[in-house]
Structures are given as C-alpha cells and as structure tokens.
Design an enzyme around this catalytic site. Structure first.
Site, mmCIF file in Angstrom:
data_model
loop_
_atom_site.group_PDB
_atom_site.id
_atom_site.type_symbol
_atom_site.label_atom_id
_atom_site.label_comp_id
_atom_site.label_asym_id
_atom_site.label_seq_id
_atom_site.Cartn_x
_atom_site.Cartn_y
_atom_site.Cartn_z
ATOM 1 N N SER A 148 0.829 -1.204 0.000
ATOM 2 C CA SER A 148 0.000 0.000 0.000
ATOM 3 C C SER A 148 0.864 1.254 0.000
ATOM 4 O O SER A 148 2.051 1.186 0.320
ATOM 5 C CB SER A 148 -0.876 -0.015 1.262
ATOM 6 O OG SER A 148 -1.408 1.271 1.556
ATOM 7 N N TYR A 161 -3.639 0.006 9.938
ATOM 8 C CA TYR A 161 -3.445 -0.392 8.531
ATOM 9 C C TYR A 161 -2.026 -0.066 8.079
ATOM 10 O O TYR A 161 -1.352 -0.895 7.455
ATOM 11 C CB TYR A 161 -4.467 0.355 7.678
ATOM 12 C CG TYR A 161 -4.492 0.017 6.229
ATOM 13 C CD1 TYR A 161 -3.849 0.833 5.295
ATOM 14 C CD2 TYR A 161 -5.198 -1.083 5.751
ATOM 15 C CE1 TYR A 161 -3.893 0.546 3.945
ATOM 16 C CE2 TYR A 161 -5.241 -1.371 4.398
ATOM 17 C CZ TYR A 161 -4.592 -0.549 3.503
ATOM 18 O OH TYR A 161 -4.635 -0.834 2.155
HETATM 19 P P1 NAP Z 1 -11.922 -4.940 -0.700
HETATM 20 O O1 NAP Z 1 -12.828 -4.607 -1.824
HETATM 21 O O2 NAP Z 1 -12.304 -4.578 0.695
HETATM 22 O O3 NAP Z 1 -11.550 -6.509 -0.784
HETATM 23 C C1 NAP Z 1 -10.899 -7.114 0.283
HETATM 24 C C2 NAP Z 1 -11.203 -8.591 0.181
HETATM 25 O O4 NAP Z 1 -10.572 -9.280 1.259
HETATM 26 C C3 NAP Z 1 -12.702 -8.884 0.266
HETATM 27 O O5 NAP Z 1 -13.055 -9.850 -0.686
HETATM 28 C C4 NAP Z 1 -12.839 -9.446 1.670
HETATM 29 O O6 NAP Z 1 -13.883 -10.367 1.809
HETATM 30 C C5 NAP Z 1 -11.524 -10.184 1.817
HETATM 31 N N1 NAP Z 1 -11.246 -10.480 3.224
HETATM 32 C C6 NAP Z 1 -11.194 -9.619 4.254
HETATM 33 N N2 NAP Z 1 -10.898 -10.269 5.387
HETATM 34 C C7 NAP Z 1 -10.781 -11.594 5.072
HETATM 35 C C8 NAP Z 1 -10.501 -12.780 5.813
HETATM 36 N N3 NAP Z 1 -10.287 -12.748 7.146
HETATM 37 N N4 NAP Z 1 -10.462 -13.962 5.153
HETATM 38 C C9 NAP Z 1 -10.704 -14.012 3.821
HETATM 39 N N5 NAP Z 1 -10.965 -12.920 3.041
HETATM 40 C C10 NAP Z 1 -11.003 -11.728 3.687
HETATM 41 O O7 NAP Z 1 -10.519 -4.242 -0.926
HETATM 42 P P2 NAP Z 1 -9.666 -3.892 -2.231
HETATM 43 O O8 NAP Z 1 -9.685 -2.417 -2.418
HETATM 44 O O9 NAP Z 1 -10.002 -4.800 -3.368
HETATM 45 O O10 NAP Z 1 -8.226 -4.257 -1.655
HETATM 46 C C11 NAP Z 1 -7.643 -5.517 -1.821
HETATM 47 C C12 NAP Z 1 -6.257 -5.423 -1.212
HETATM 48 O O11 NAP Z 1 -5.562 -4.296 -1.765
HETATM 49 C C13 NAP Z 1 -6.279 -5.180 0.301
HETATM 50 O O12 NAP Z 1 -5.199 -5.870 0.901
HETATM 51 C C14 NAP Z 1 -6.043 -3.670 0.417
HETATM 52 O O13 NAP Z 1 -5.454 -3.327 1.660
HETATM 53 C C15 NAP Z 1 -5.101 -3.451 -0.710
HETATM 54 N N6 NAP Z 1 -5.018 -2.087 -1.223
HETATM 55 C C16 NAP Z 1 -6.141 -1.440 -1.656
HETATM 56 C C17 NAP Z 1 -5.996 -0.158 -2.211
HETATM 57 C C18 NAP Z 1 -7.158 0.639 -2.724
HETATM 58 O O14 NAP Z 1 -6.978 1.858 -2.955
HETATM 59 N N7 NAP Z 1 -8.325 0.054 -2.913
HETATM 60 C C19 NAP Z 1 -4.738 0.420 -2.319
HETATM 61 C C20 NAP Z 1 -3.628 -0.269 -1.816
HETATM 62 C C21 NAP Z 1 -3.792 -1.536 -1.282
HETATM 63 P P3 NAP Z 1 -15.353 -9.845 2.220
HETATM 64 O O15 NAP Z 1 -15.833 -9.009 1.075
HETATM 65 O O16 NAP Z 1 -16.131 -11.110 2.425
HETATM 66 O O17 NAP Z 1 -15.179 -9.049 3.495
HETATM 67 C C1 GCO Z 2 -6.955 5.229 3.058
HETATM 68 C C2 GCO Z 2 -7.058 4.323 1.869
HETATM 69 C C3 GCO Z 2 -5.702 3.781 1.523
HETATM 70 C C4 GCO Z 2 -5.817 2.840 0.367
HETATM 71 C C5 GCO Z 2 -4.497 2.282 -0.008
HETATM 72 C C6 GCO Z 2 -3.542 3.328 -0.501
HETATM 73 O O1 GCO Z 2 -7.882 5.234 3.879
HETATM 74 O O2 GCO Z 2 -5.925 5.915 3.153
HETATM 75 O O3 GCO Z 2 -7.984 3.282 2.100
HETATM 76 O O4 GCO Z 2 -5.146 3.141 2.618
HETATM 77 O O5 GCO Z 2 -6.641 1.777 0.667
HETATM 78 O O6 GCO Z 2 -3.938 1.490 0.979
HETATM 79 O O7 GCO Z 2 -2.416 2.662 -1.060
#
Ligand code: NAP
Ligand code: GCO
Length: 262
Positions: A148, A161
């Site tokens: 992230s 986080y």
């Molecule tokens: P999301 O839509 O919230 O998806 C997260 C997924 O993880 C969901 O399918 C959730 O399942 C699953 N999950 C959560 N806890 C779990 C557990 N204990 N066991 C199994 N599955 C679990 O998030 P996203 O935006 O796609 O993010 C995916 C990854 O990228 C995360 O690690 C997030 O931190 C990272 N990330 C996101 C961003 C961003 O800007 N979106 C940026 C950087 C990094 P449920 O739906 O059933 O809860």
């Molecule tokens: C926040 C956002 C970020 C993104 C991502 C950025 O609240 O700042 O959710 O944390 O999810 O991790 O890289």
C-alpha cells in the site's frame, strides 16, 4: 516460443488469490488467468464465493472458490492441502485479502488494532508459510503481497493499517531473504489510491479526500483495478525470476510527488 510467452506465460501454473471475489483481487485473478494460470480464490462468505464464481465464468474463467478465513491457521493449512488435491500445488500466491479501519489512534481499541494486523499482516505470513514447503519441493514459486501507499506513508486514522502494510513490506523482504535459495520470489505490489469498495467512502461526491488525492497524484486520477494487472503478471511470471524482495508501486506517481503547488 515467442519471447512474450517465454517470459510471461503462466500456463500450467496454479494461482491462489485471497479475498478475490471482487475489487483488486478479482482483477488480478482475471489477469493471471489471461496469462494462462488456473485460478483458485477464497473469501469469508459462501455467497460471495458463489457470486464470484459466476462472474469468473462470465469472463470464461473456471475459477475454484473456497470459503475460509485467512487468519485461521488450521483452516488455511487444511485448505492448502485440499486445494493441492482438488486443483494442484499452489505455484503463485497473491496475499490480497485485507481490511482497513479508519479510526483516530486515540479512539481505536487494541482489539480493533489487532484485528487489522491479523488480516493484513499475520494472514500473509500464515498463507506464505503454508504454501512454501510444496513450492520448495517443486523447485520454486511466486508470492505477491499486496502492500500500500501506507507501506511508506502515514496518514490520520489508519495507524493499524499503516503498521500492517509497513510490516508486510518488511515481511516481503524477509521471506525473500529466507526463500530465495529455493527459487521462490517474494515481492509486493503497492497500489496507489484505487477505485474499489474499500475506498468508496473516500470517493463520495464532494468528499475533500477525493480532491486531495487527485492533487497528490501526478496522473491526476484515482487508479482503476486494471492499472494493477500488468504488475501482477510480471511478478507472477518468469520475467521476474531475478526480482526478489521488491515492492512495485503502481501509484500514478504519488510517492514521487510533493503534491500540486498552490
Ligand atoms: P476490498 O474490496 O475490501 O476486498 C478485500 C477482500 O478481502 C474482500 O473480498 C474481503 O472479503 C476479503 N477479506 C477480508 N478479510 C478476510 C478474511 N479474514 N479472510 C478471507 N478474506 C477476507 O478491498 P480492495 O480495495 O479490493 O483491496 C484488496 C487489497 O488491496 C487489500 O489488501 C487492500 O489493503 C489493498 N489495497 C487497496 C488499495 C485501494 O486503494 N483500494 C490500495 C492499496 C492496497 P469480504 O468481502 O467477504 O469481506
Ligand atoms: C486510506 C485508503 C488507503 C488505500 C491504499 C492506498 O484510507 O488511506 O484506504 O489506505 O486503501 O492502501 O495505497
């Protein structure tokens, strides 16, 4: 064989992506499938696994879905064994499952802090430890941890986080150090701010954060899940066999930029 196939084909590889029923995980799964991988995914909810399987099938992907909690070590070990029997040994692990809690540190309980650490940092360790022995026996493998911006930067309300994602960067480097000798490459993808359900609250019309993040991103936009697909194929393929312990930031330039000048 073309040089693209030589370096980027994932034919005959089994890829396990955690939490890949939507969002970033599903986009990465579709990318790895497009490169030839067999897709295995999990989620906490049987309903979301079933719905995702239908979505994958609409994309021409026969994905194998399983319902288990990535923080439950006994369940993880049992399902890694079951997946090996049902589908095959995991060649590529993408630790994508994650949660966030946006709470000021003074208001966050230790239990809430621990819950985020458990999913975002402990679980990638549990999954990696579960797949490594078979990867070692098979002569190698790929592990990709979804890090992230918060692996490098802090911001108000995301202390748990950021601690987890900062730790995940160092776990990536440490497992790369321990397992490189076995031809296992452990790397990370560090997405910028991506339009998914997780960031939905930050993108609501008129939300100040929406304007802020666009001003902090040289690309001048939120990322889309498709922006991450090429990085996933690269880190899952032979093209990255000498890349280890690296976090590849796919952030539109945020980490390089002080922010739009007034
Ligand atoms: P999301 O839509 O919230 O998806 C997260 C997924 O993880 C969901 O399918 C959730 O399942 C699953 N999950 C959560 N806890 C779990 C557990 N204990 N066991 C199994 N599955 C679990 O998030 P996203 O935006 O796609 O993010 C995916 C990854 O990228 C995360 O690690 C997030 O931190 C990272 N990330 C996101 C961003 C961003 O800007 N979106 C940026 C950087 C990094 P449920 O739906 O059933 O809860
Ligand atoms: C926040 C956002 C970020 C993104 C991502 C950025 O609240 O700042 O959710 O944390 O999810 O991790 O890289």
């Amino acid at each position: 064989m073309s040089i693209l196939n030589q370096f980027f084909s994932l034919e005959r590889k089994v890829a396990l992506l955690t939490g890949a029923t939507h969002g970033i995980g599903m986009a990465l799964a579709k990318a790895l499938a497009g490169a030839g991988a067999t897709i295995v995914f999990n989620d906490l909810s049987a309903e979301r696994v079933a719905n995702a399987q239908t979505e994958y099938e609409k994309s021409g992907i026969r994905a194998h879905g399983y319902v288990f909690d990535v923080t439950d070590e006994a369940a993880v070990n049992a399902y890694i064994e079951k997946i090996a029997g049902d589908v095959g040994v995991v060649d590529i692990l993408v630790n994508n499952a994650g949660i966030i809690k946006r709470i000021p540190a003074v208001e966050m309980s230790a239990a809430e802090f621990r819950q985020v650490i458990d999913v975002d940092l402990n679980a990638p360790f549990i999954l990696s430890k579960a797949v490594a022995p078979a990867m070692i026996a098979k002569g190698g493998g790929k592990i990709i941890n979804i890090c992230s911006m918060m692996s490098e930067l802090g911001r108000e309300t995301v202390s748990a986080y950021a601690a987890a994602k900062g730790g995940l960067k160092m776990l990536t480097r440490n497992l790369a150090s321990e397992w490189g000798a076995y031809n296992i490459q452990v790397n990370g993808i560090g997405p910028g701010y991506i339009a998914t359900s997780q960031t939905g609250p930050l993108r609501e019309d008129g939300h100040p954060f929406n304007t802020f993040i666009i001003g902090r991103t040289p690309a001048g936009r939120w990322g889309e899940v498709e922006d991450l697909q090429g990085a996933a194929i690269f880190l899952a393929s032979h093209a990255s066999d000498f890349v280890n312990g690296h976090v590849l930031y796919v952030d539109g330039g945020i980490l390089a930029y002080i922010g739009k000048q007034p």
